[in-house]
Write a protein that holds these residues in place. Structure first.
Motif, PDB file in Angstrom:
ATOM      1  N   VAL A   1     -70.633  23.869   3.825  1.00 11.81           N
ATOM      2  CA  VAL A   1     -71.576  24.984   3.825  1.00 11.81           C
ATOM      3  C   VAL A   1     -72.019  25.199   2.377  1.00 11.81           C
ATOM      4  O   VAL A   1     -71.176  25.158   1.473  1.00 11.81           O
ATOM      5  CB  VAL A   1     -70.886  26.257   4.385  1.00 11.81           C
ATOM      6  CG1 VAL A   1     -71.768  27.469   4.257  1.00 11.81           C
ATOM      7  CG2 VAL A   1     -70.472  26.037   5.835  1.00 11.81           C
TER       8      VAL A   1
ATOM      9  N   SER B   1     -66.820  25.902   0.320  1.00 10.84           N
ATOM     10  CA  SER B   1     -68.095  25.210   0.467  1.00 10.84           C
ATOM     11  C   SER B   1     -67.901  23.718   0.688  1.00 10.84           C
ATOM     12  O   SER B   1     -68.468  23.127   1.609  1.00 10.84           O
ATOM     13  CB  SER B   1     -68.945  25.450  -0.785  1.00 10.84           C
ATOM     14  OG  SER B   1     -70.098  24.646  -0.775  1.00 10.84           O
TER      15      SER B   1
ATOM     16  N   GLU C   1     -76.672  34.419   6.635  1.00 12.48           N
ATOM     17  CA  GLU C   1     -77.915  33.648   6.669  1.00 12.48           C
ATOM     18  C   GLU C   1     -78.216  33.101   5.278  1.00 12.48           C
ATOM     19  O   GLU C   1     -78.063  33.804   4.282  1.00 12.48           O
ATOM     20  CB  GLU C   1     -79.069  34.525   7.144  1.00 12.48           C
ATOM     21  CG  GLU C   1     -78.913  34.959   8.590  1.00 12.48           C
ATOM     22  CD  GLU C   1     -80.115  35.730   9.113  1.00 12.48           C
ATOM     23  OE1 GLU C   1     -81.215  35.583   8.548  1.00 12.48           O
ATOM     24  OE2 GLU C   1     -79.938  36.475  10.082  1.00 12.48           O
ATOM     25  N   HIS C   2     -78.626  31.843   5.273  1.00 11.05           N
ATOM     26  CA  HIS C   2     -79.005  31.215   4.006  1.00 11.05           C
ATOM     27  C   HIS C   2     -79.863  29.992   4.307  1.00 11.05           C
ATOM     28  O   HIS C   2     -79.502  29.163   5.151  1.00 11.05           O
ATOM     29  CB  HIS C   2     -77.778  30.791   3.194  1.00 11.05           C
ATOM     30  CG  HIS C   2     -78.139  30.101   1.929  1.00 11.05           C
ATOM     31  ND1 HIS C   2     -78.613  30.768   0.828  1.00 11.05           N
ATOM     32  CD2 HIS C   2     -78.148  28.790   1.599  1.00 11.05           C
ATOM     33  CE1 HIS C   2     -78.883  29.901  -0.130  1.00 11.05           C
ATOM     34  NE2 HIS C   2     -78.602  28.691   0.321  1.00 11.05           N
ATOM     35  N   GLY C   3     -80.981  29.883   3.634  1.00  9.08           N
ATOM     36  CA  GLY C   3     -81.836  28.705   3.767  1.00  9.08           C
ATOM     37  C   GLY C   3     -82.296  28.433   5.184  1.00  9.08           C
ATOM     38  O   GLY C   3     -82.396  27.273   5.575  1.00  9.08           O
ATOM     39  N   GLY C   4     -82.554  29.485   5.934  1.00  5.49           N
ATOM     40  CA  GLY C   4     -83.012  29.323   7.310  1.00  5.49           C
ATOM     41  C   GLY C   4     -81.905  29.011   8.309  1.00  5.49           C
ATOM     42  O   GLY C   4     -82.179  28.779   9.482  1.00  5.49           O
ATOM     43  N   MET C   5     -80.668  29.008   7.858  1.00  6.21           N
ATOM     44  CA  MET C   5     -79.520  28.745   8.729  1.00  6.21           C
ATOM     45  C   MET C   5     -78.697  30.014   8.876  1.00  6.21           C
ATOM     46  O   MET C   5     -78.630  30.818   7.943  1.00  6.21           O
ATOM     47  CB  MET C   5     -78.620  27.648   8.140  1.00  6.21           C
ATOM     48  CG  MET C   5     -79.253  26.311   7.967  1.00  6.21           C
ATOM     49  SD  MET C   5     -79.337  25.377   9.504  1.00  6.21           S
ATOM     50  CE  MET C   5     -77.623  25.216   9.914  1.00  6.21           C
ATOM     51  N   THR C   6     -78.079  30.170  10.026  1.00  8.14           N
ATOM     52  CA  THR C   6     -77.141  31.263  10.242  1.00  8.14           C
ATOM     53  C   THR C   6     -75.768  30.646  10.457  1.00  8.14           C
ATOM     54  O   THR C   6     -75.588  29.797  11.336  1.00  8.14           O
ATOM     55  CB  THR C   6     -77.529  32.116  11.462  1.00  8.14           C
ATOM     56  OG1 THR C   6     -78.832  32.650  11.235  1.00  8.14           O
ATOM     57  CG2 THR C   6     -76.546  33.258  11.683  1.00  8.14           C
ATOM     58  N   TYR C   7     -74.814  31.071   9.643  1.00  9.50           N
ATOM     59  CA  TYR C   7     -73.449  30.558   9.719  1.00  9.50           C
ATOM     60  C   TYR C   7     -72.578  31.613  10.397  1.00  9.50           C
ATOM     61  O   TYR C   7     -72.545  32.757   9.960  1.00  9.50           O
ATOM     62  CB  TYR C   7     -72.915  30.229   8.324  1.00  9.50           C
ATOM     63  CG  TYR C   7     -73.734  29.162   7.643  1.00  9.50           C
ATOM     64  CD1 TYR C   7     -73.475  27.822   7.865  1.00  9.50           C
ATOM     65  CD2 TYR C   7     -74.789  29.505   6.800  1.00  9.50           C
ATOM     66  CE1 TYR C   7     -74.234  26.839   7.260  1.00  9.50           C
ATOM     67  CE2 TYR C   7     -75.554  28.520   6.182  1.00  9.50           C
ATOM     68  CZ  TYR C   7     -75.282  27.198   6.419  1.00  9.50           C
ATOM     69  OH  TYR C   7     -76.031  26.219   5.815  1.00  9.50           O
ATOM     70  N   THR C   8     -71.908  31.203  11.458  1.00 16.77           N
ATOM     71  CA  THR C   8     -71.038  32.114  12.207  1.00 16.77           C
ATOM     72  C   THR C   8     -69.578  31.696  12.137  1.00 16.77           C
ATOM     73  O   THR C   8     -68.702  32.497  12.443  1.00 16.77           O
ATOM     74  CB  THR C   8     -71.461  32.198  13.688  1.00 16.77           C
ATOM     75  OG1 THR C   8     -71.383  30.888  14.274  1.00 16.77           O
ATOM     76  CG2 THR C   8     -72.878  32.743  13.825  1.00 16.77           C
TER      77      THR C   8
ATOM     78  N   ALA D   1     -74.288  30.263   0.485  1.00 24.99           N
ATOM     79  CA  ALA D   1     -73.967  30.910   1.759  1.00 24.99           C
ATOM     80  C   ALA D   1     -72.534  31.434   1.737  1.00 24.99           C
ATOM     81  O   ALA D   1     -72.263  32.552   2.180  1.00 24.99           O
ATOM     82  CB  ALA D   1     -74.170  29.942   2.921  1.00 24.99           C
TER      83      ALA D   1
END
Length: 86
Positions: A61, A56, A20-27, A65
């Motif tokens: 991304v 990145s 999670e970073h900056g209100g985003m979830t990276y999967t 993150a």
């Protein structure tokens, strides 16, 4: 465990642990052969800093993150990218 879908030109890497970073979830990370302009963005950097920047830039991304991603996934991603630069 992470899941990988790889072709000669692309790797879709499902992260072992979502980030999670900056209100985003990276999967997942989707990685492809870098362009010369992308490569230039991390040229001159070394070690993990180069890996974080490369992932990145290619995956689109934020580097903050990518810095939170587990080492095994970072290694998988960086090895995939390195294949294009040998």
């Amino acid at each position: 465990m992470s899941a990988e879908t790889e072709t000669l030109d692309e790797l879709v890497l499902t992260l072992r642990k979502p980030v999670e970073h900056g209100g985003m979830t990276y999967t997942q990370l989707t990685l492809k052969e870098p362009t010369a302009a992308q490569w230039n963005e991390w040229d001159g950097k070394k070690g993990v800093d180069a890996d974080i920047t490369a992932i990145s830039v290619i995956a689109g991304v934020p580097s903050q993150a990518v810095a939170k991603i587990g080492a095994r996934d970072i290694i998988t991603a960086s090895r995939f990218i390195a294949r294009f630069l040998e």
